[in-house]
Enzyme design. Structure first.
Site, PDB file in Angstrom:
ATOM      1  N   HIS A 143       0.901   4.513   2.137  1.00  0.00           N
ATOM      2  CA  HIS A 143       1.659   3.595   1.274  1.00  0.00           C
ATOM      3  C   HIS A 143       3.090   4.118   1.205  1.00  0.00           C
ATOM      4  O   HIS A 143       3.328   5.250   0.788  1.00  0.00           O
ATOM      5  CB  HIS A 143       1.061   3.518  -0.126  1.00  0.00           C
ATOM      6  CG  HIS A 143       1.802   2.558  -1.024  1.00  0.00           C
ATOM      7  ND1 HIS A 143       1.430   1.240  -1.174  1.00  0.00           N
ATOM      8  CD2 HIS A 143       2.910   2.731  -1.795  1.00  0.00           C
ATOM      9  CE1 HIS A 143       2.263   0.643  -2.009  1.00  0.00           C
ATOM     10  NE2 HIS A 143       3.175   1.534  -2.398  1.00  0.00           N
ATOM     11  N   CYS A 144       4.034   3.289   1.612  1.00  0.00           N
ATOM     12  CA  CYS A 144       5.434   3.706   1.654  1.00  0.00           C
ATOM     13  C   CYS A 144       6.149   3.215   0.401  1.00  0.00           C
ATOM     14  O   CYS A 144       6.277   2.004   0.198  1.00  0.00           O
ATOM     15  CB  CYS A 144       6.121   3.147   2.897  1.00  0.00           C
ATOM     16  SG  CYS A 144       7.860   3.591   3.015  1.00  0.00           S
ATOM     17  N   PRO A 145       6.622   4.110  -0.455  1.00  0.00           N
ATOM     18  CA  PRO A 145       7.309   3.664  -1.672  1.00  0.00           C
ATOM     19  C   PRO A 145       8.615   2.937  -1.369  1.00  0.00           C
ATOM     20  O   PRO A 145       9.038   2.080  -2.143  1.00  0.00           O
ATOM     21  CB  PRO A 145       7.551   4.968  -2.439  1.00  0.00           C
ATOM     22  CG  PRO A 145       7.518   6.040  -1.404  1.00  0.00           C
ATOM     23  CD  PRO A 145       6.548   5.579  -0.373  1.00  0.00           C
TER      24      PRO A 145
END
Length: 378
Positions: A143-145
């Site tokens: 999951h890429c912020p």
């Protein structure tokens, strides 16, 4: 289901704000780099240096790469990363108990469907649950912020391309502006320190304000910092890409990678599709090598007797049956099937006829029917 209700009650109200702030920061960097390069460097500095004839080629070169980086970022940001599709639900319902479901482990589990304790449903191999998005994602990488979105089977290509074009644009921008960055850096230092300089070293009257020089120097420092950080990220993800592994799978050690195609070129095609011009474009692969639900394994390919049976191409369900080793064709009974559909619809984020398309701007998942499913962010 009780766990999901607890997650709903415990939902963090700050998660949507964090996602919006991360996205705003990325957009601000893109805007700053584009505006300063075009307005300050091309519009003021080059004419002041008597290099007006370089404006058009320099603009086309840098803006092309920066524009591609921005388009790829938008595709990775807003694309469905690979939410488990409704066709998988139908497949699980159809094969019933003939599909073996294994408990999830942090190790290679080729050809095994695993049970998601968060969604309460079986999921395909290499799929993982994202607690921030609240869904299971096919071939989930992380999951890429900064995307406020997961990187999965369907948008992994866009994520890699966004890093690639961002690094290239930083390299090109610094190569083009390098001489002026050094030259005006010395001018700025002499102005700030009020030092005398040798006659002829700098023009007596430079029609560029100190604030513009400072802005240009800041642009160069940001470009250099991004080049260093993004190059490290790109190198790490390229290493995983050429080995056909994800960030999650990079720590598995229970067996050699069962999905390794034996060559870097073959492994890249698992995400980018068959080699073609579309490799460099922010579009879905024109000729994909898989569907994200099941994956071919070199040591366990589809049986040749099936491929050569003369029955044409295999259907999606036939391929899944072979790769998940479903030998019998038993279906769930009517009562069991009804219970399964109720269980899936209550527990899964999938809609009734299509895979979930959720808004990556917030921490809630929006179903096709308009209902919203909130998930806690741990």
């Amino acid at each position: 289901q009780n766990t999901q209700r607890e997650h709903t009650a415990m939902q963090s109200p700050w998660q949507p704000c964090r996602g919006a702030l991360h996205s705003a920061a990325v957009l601000a960097v893109f805007a700053f780099e584009a505006l300063v390069y075009n307005l300050v460097y091309l519009g003021i500095i080059l004419p002041a240096c008597g290099k007006e004839h370089f404006i058009l080629p320099f603009a086309a070169t840098f803006d092309s790469f920066l524009g591609m980086a921005f388009l790829c970022y938008l595709r990775a940001r807003f694309s469905d990363p690979g939410v488990v599709p409704h066709s998988w639900q139908r497949f699980v319902s159809h094969v019933g108990q003939d599909l073996a479901i294994a408990p999830p482990r942090l190790e290679w589990q080729p050809g095994k469907a695993t049970y998601c304790s968060h969604c309460g449903v079986p999921r395909p191999e290499r799929a993982h649950h994202c607690r921030l998005c609240g869904v299971c994602v096919l071939r989930m990488d992380h999951h890429c912020p900064w995307l406020s979105n997961c990187v999965g089977f369907h948008n992994h290509k866009f994520f890699i391309l966004s890093l690639f074009y961002a690094v290239i644009s930083c390299l090109v921008g610094l190569a083009i502006t390098g001489p002026q960055l050094v030259y005006f850096g010395r001018i700025l230092a002499s102005r700030i320190l009020d030092q005398d300089h040798e006659v002829g070293e700098f023009p007596d009257e430079i029609p560029i304000a100190t604030s513009q020089i400072i802005t240009f120097i800041i642009w160069g420092l940001i470009a250099l910092a991004l080049l260093l950080l993004l190059s490290i990220m790109l190198a790490a993800h390229l290493e995983l890409l050429v080995n056909n592994a994800t960030t999650i799978e990079g720590h598995y050690s229970n067996m050699p990678n069962p999905f390794d195609r034996g060559s870097s070129f073959g492994n890249i095609q698992e995400i980018f599709g068959t080699c073609g011009p579309d490799w460099l474009l922010p579009v879905a692969p024109c000729r994909p090598r898989g569907d994200g639900v099941s994956f071919d394994r070199p040591e366990n390919p589809l049986p040749q007797e099936v491929l050569l049976a003369g029955q044409g191409e295999l259907t999606q369900e036939q391929i899944w049956r072979l790769r998940y080793r479903v030998r019998r064709g038993g279906k769930l009974g009517e009562a069991e099937n009804s219970m399964f559909r109720t269980w899936w619809n209550r527990s899964s984020p999938c809609a009734d006829n299509e895979p979930l398309m959720y808004s990556s701007r917030s921490s809630s998942s929006t179903l096709r029917g308009g209902a919203t499913r909130h998930v806690i962010h741990l």
